[in-house]
Write a protein that holds these residues in place. Sequence first.
Motif, short mmCIF file in Angstrom:
data_model
loop_
_atom_site.label_atom_id
_atom_site.label_comp_id
_atom_site.label_asym_id
_atom_site.label_seq_id
_atom_site.Cartn_x
_atom_site.Cartn_y
_atom_site.Cartn_z
N PRO A 21 39.94 52.18 41.56
CA PRO A 21 41.08 53.07 41.35
C PRO A 21 42.34 52.52 42.03
CG PRO A 21 39.15 54.32 42.05
CD PRO A 21 38.81 52.86 42.21
N GLY A 22 43.45 52.59 41.33
CA GLY A 22 44.72 52.13 41.87
C GLY A 22 44.98 50.65 41.71
N LYS A 23 44.01 49.90 41.20
CA LYS A 23 44.18 48.46 40.96
C LYS A 23 44.22 48.21 39.47
CE LYS A 23 42.78 46.24 45.07
NZ LYS A 23 42.86 44.89 45.52
N ARG A 24 44.73 47.05 39.10
CA ARG A 24 44.74 46.64 37.70
C ARG A 24 43.33 46.19 37.34
NH1 ARG A 24 48.72 44.54 33.91
NH2 ARG A 24 47.54 44.52 31.99
N ASN A 25 42.67 46.91 36.46
CA ASN A 25 41.31 46.61 36.05
C ASN A 25 41.32 46.07 34.62
OD1 ASN A 25 39.50 47.83 38.29
ND2 ASN A 25 41.03 49.39 37.90
N ILE A 26 40.94 44.83 34.46
CA ILE A 26 40.80 44.22 33.14
C ILE A 26 39.33 44.36 32.79
CG2 ILE A 26 41.06 42.13 31.76
CD1 ILE A 26 43.72 43.10 32.90
N TYR A 58 44.45 33.51 35.95
CA TYR A 58 45.73 34.21 36.16
C TYR A 58 45.46 35.63 36.67
CZ TYR A 58 49.75 37.07 34.96
OH TYR A 58 50.78 37.97 35.00
N CYS A 59 44.54 36.32 36.03
CA CYS A 59 44.22 37.69 36.44
C CYS A 59 43.70 37.74 37.87
CB CYS A 59 43.19 38.31 35.49
SG CYS A 59 43.84 38.67 33.85
N ARG A 60 42.87 36.78 38.21
CA ARG A 60 42.32 36.75 39.57
C ARG A 60 43.42 36.46 40.60
NH1 ARG A 60 36.70 36.79 39.03
NH2 ARG A 60 36.10 36.30 36.90
N VAL A 66 38.47 41.76 37.18
CA VAL A 66 38.22 41.20 35.87
C VAL A 66 36.81 40.61 35.79
CG1 VAL A 66 39.22 38.97 36.51
CG2 VAL A 66 39.18 39.63 34.12
N ILE A 67 36.25 40.64 34.61
CA ILE A 67 34.95 40.02 34.35
C ILE A 67 35.12 39.07 33.17
CG2 ILE A 67 32.55 40.40 33.66
CD1 ILE A 67 32.79 43.21 34.90
N TYR A 68 34.69 37.84 33.33
CA TYR A 68 34.79 36.82 32.28
C TYR A 68 33.38 36.45 31.84
CZ TYR A 68 36.04 32.32 30.09
OH TYR A 68 36.20 31.26 29.22
#
Length: 126
Positions: A21-26, A58-60, A66-68
Amino acid sequence: MDDQSDGGEGNAGKNPKLPVPGKRNILLITSALPYVNNIPRLGTISGCVLSADVYDRYCRLRRYIVIYICGTDEYGTATETKAKDENCTPQQICDKYHEIHKQVYQWFDISFDKFGTTSTPQHTEI
């Protein structure tokens, strides 16, 4: 994907990544699943998995959650044809080339959290 992880290892299977919560979640980054009937060539890497890997990095760097994931596509005529050419079963071809794909992507330091296969029971059911 199956329970195998590689290429960047991440923490798949050990400590699952959950939304914060409160973070950018991809939710998920993936790419086209390469067929498992040959050794990946540079064109496959640059046109398929590299762009997703760059976006993942980039996301990291932005500290997004993020999950790749990626994996090999074990279904199709190309797999059956290659198995016939090599005088083995389609599953043997898939096992052989999946390992080769993993090694190639590890060598290029592609940072999958999870790299699996499409022939797992879970994928078959879906």
